[in-house]
Design a protein around this motif. Structure first.
Motif, short mmCIF file in Angstrom:
data_model
loop_
_atom_site.label_atom_id
_atom_site.label_comp_id
_atom_site.label_asym_id
_atom_site.label_seq_id
_atom_site.Cartn_x
_atom_site.Cartn_y
_atom_site.Cartn_z
N GLU A 41 38.01 42.00 40.61
CA GLU A 41 39.27 40.68 40.05
C GLU A 41 40.12 41.27 41.04
OE1 GLU A 41 41.68 41.56 36.01
OE2 GLU A 41 39.50 42.44 35.19
N VAL A 42 40.79 40.07 41.80
CA VAL A 42 42.07 40.35 42.75
C VAL A 42 43.01 39.71 42.44
CG1 VAL A 42 41.99 39.50 45.31
CG2 VAL A 42 39.62 40.29 44.62
N PHE A 43 44.37 39.75 42.81
CA PHE A 43 45.21 39.05 43.09
C PHE A 43 45.38 37.45 43.59
CE2 PHE A 43 49.66 37.90 44.43
CZ PHE A 43 49.78 37.63 43.89
N PHE A 44 46.15 37.00 43.05
CA PHE A 44 46.15 35.67 43.94
C PHE A 44 47.57 34.43 42.98
CE2 PHE A 44 44.17 33.73 39.50
CZ PHE A 44 44.80 32.34 39.83
N HIS A 45 47.99 33.96 43.71
CA HIS A 45 48.64 33.05 43.95
C HIS A 45 48.68 31.85 43.28
CE1 HIS A 45 53.03 30.72 43.72
NE2 HIS A 45 53.48 32.06 43.81
N PHE A 46 49.15 31.30 42.22
CA PHE A 46 48.33 29.82 42.20
C PHE A 46 48.04 28.71 42.80
CE2 PHE A 46 49.09 31.19 37.52
CZ PHE A 46 48.39 31.01 36.99
N ASP B 96 42.40 28.51 32.90
CA ASP B 96 42.09 29.69 31.88
C ASP B 96 41.82 31.19 32.50
OD1 ASP B 96 43.32 28.35 30.15
OD2 ASP B 96 41.44 27.28 29.60
N LEU B 97 42.14 32.60 31.87
CA LEU B 97 41.88 34.17 32.05
C LEU B 97 40.36 33.93 31.23
CD1 LEU B 97 42.71 36.67 32.57
CD2 LEU B 97 43.23 36.93 29.50
N SER B 98 39.40 34.17 32.56
CA SER B 98 37.88 34.42 32.34
C SER B 98 37.32 33.06 33.16
CB SER B 98 37.62 34.82 30.59
OG SER B 98 37.43 33.29 30.14
N ASP B 99 37.84 32.19 33.62
CA ASP B 99 37.26 31.05 34.36
C ASP B 99 36.71 31.61 35.58
OD1 ASP B 99 37.87 29.25 32.68
OD2 ASP B 99 39.65 27.92 33.51
N GLU B 100 35.58 30.96 35.99
CA GLU B 100 34.56 31.67 37.17
C GLU B 100 35.32 30.74 38.42
OE1 GLU B 100 30.95 31.54 35.66
OE2 GLU B 100 30.57 32.77 33.99
N VAL B 101 34.75 31.50 39.56
CA VAL B 101 36.10 30.65 40.44
C VAL B 101 35.67 31.35 41.94
CG1 VAL B 101 38.53 30.43 39.41
CG2 VAL B 101 38.03 32.70 40.81
N GLU B 102 35.40 30.46 42.93
CA GLU B 102 35.10 31.51 43.97
C GLU B 102 35.60 31.64 45.07
OE1 GLU B 102 31.53 28.24 45.59
OE2 GLU B 102 33.08 27.26 46.68
N VAL C 239 44.86 43.03 49.19
CA VAL C 239 43.78 42.10 49.24
C VAL C 239 44.47 41.14 48.38
CG1 VAL C 239 40.90 41.51 49.27
CG2 VAL C 239 42.08 43.58 50.11
N SER C 240 43.80 39.87 48.43
CA SER C 240 44.69 38.75 47.92
C SER C 240 43.46 37.63 48.03
CB SER C 240 45.75 38.20 47.70
OG SER C 240 45.77 37.52 49.17
N ALA C 241 43.45 36.26 47.32
CA ALA C 241 42.44 35.95 47.23
C ALA C 241 43.23 34.09 47.77
CB ALA C 241 41.67 35.63 45.51
N GLU C 242 42.19 33.69 48.52
CA GLU C 242 42.48 32.45 49.10
C GLU C 242 41.66 31.11 49.12
OE1 GLU C 242 44.42 32.63 52.75
OE2 GLU C 242 46.60 33.49 52.39
N ASN C 243 41.75 29.77 48.65
CA ASN C 243 41.10 29.37 48.61
C ASN C 243 40.06 29.01 47.54
OD1 ASN C 243 41.63 28.13 51.51
ND2 ASN C 243 40.15 29.82 52.37
N ILE C 244 41.41 28.97 46.53
CA ILE C 244 40.00 29.30 44.92
C ILE C 244 39.40 28.01 44.93
CG2 ILE C 244 40.63 30.08 42.65
CD1 ILE C 244 42.99 31.52 43.85
N LYS C 245 38.81 27.99 44.38
CA LYS C 245 37.66 27.02 43.85
C LYS C 245 37.06 27.44 42.56
CE LYS C 245 37.11 25.56 47.91
NZ LYS C 245 35.92 25.22 48.60
N GLY D 74 43.17 22.70 42.66
CA GLY D 74 43.19 22.14 42.28
C GLY D 74 44.67 22.29 41.24
N ASP D 75 44.98 21.87 40.04
CA ASP D 75 45.84 22.00 39.31
C ASP D 75 45.84 22.85 39.10
OD1 ASP D 75 47.75 21.59 37.64
OD2 ASP D 75 47.12 19.82 36.26
N PRO D 76 46.27 23.51 39.05
CA PRO D 76 46.24 25.05 38.04
C PRO D 76 46.70 25.60 36.62
CG PRO D 76 48.83 25.07 39.90
CD PRO D 76 47.56 23.70 39.25
N THR D 77 47.08 24.74 36.45
CA THR D 77 47.38 24.23 34.48
C THR D 77 45.79 23.85 33.90
OG1 THR D 77 47.11 21.92 34.91
CG2 THR D 77 49.71 23.36 34.69
N ASP D 78 44.54 23.81 34.65
CA ASP D 78 43.75 23.54 34.53
C ASP D 78 42.72 25.37 34.83
OD1 ASP D 78 43.59 21.03 33.94
OD2 ASP D 78 42.95 20.62 36.06
#
Length: 142
Positions: free
Chosen positions: A2-7, A18-24, A34-40, A12-16
């Motif tokens: 788990e890493v912090f990120f800003h919406f 959900d908690l536990s969705d898989e992302v890269e 440390v934070s996450a960027e370029n989240i898909k 994409g649309d941040p409203t899409d």
């Protein structure tokens, strides 16, 4: 992990989300945090599955999540097993994040006693605390 990120870092649309969705994502370090960027979002099953080990462990929070203490560099909290009065064994420490909490509204503080299980990522065998629940003592007023 788990890493912090800003919406705004989500492609994409941040409203899409959900908690536990898989992302890269890619890691970014800003002011020692440390934070996450370029989240898909990626298809479910892309991230390695976990195995929840049987048994409930006793522990204590030794570092709360950064959401509770913004001054710390690391996002995840740490829970330490083997801190009970009768436990002289090894004191193993496991990271945890918001998805590890049994009650997502229960923000644990350093020193809180908890019960938890251990999740092991298949393949890498990385361990983390999961299903963490605070152990509270309640006293009745007289």
């Amino acid at each position: 992990k788990e890493v912090f990120f800003h919406f705004s870092a989500f492609e994409g649309d941040p409203t899409d989300l959900d908690l536990s969705d898989e992302v890269e994502f890619t890691y970014a370090r800003k002011t020692n945090k440390v934070s996450a960027e370029n989240i898909k979002k990626v298809p479910r099953g892309t991230v390695a599955p976990e195995e929840i080990l049987p048994g409930l462990l006793d522990g204590r929070i030794v570092r709360c999540m950064r959401i509770i203490n913004p001054d710390q560099d690391e996002y995840p909290g740490l829970v330490q097993h083997g801190v009970g009065e009768d436990d002289d064994g090894p004191k193993e420490t496991y990271p945890y994040g918001i998805t590890s909490l049994a009650d997502k509204k229960d923000f644990l503080q350093t020193g809180d006693f908890v019960k938890f299980q251990v999740a092991v990522t298949k393949g890498s065998r990385v361990k983390r605390a999961t299903r963490i629940a605070a152990v509270r003592k309640f006293e009745r007023a007289k």
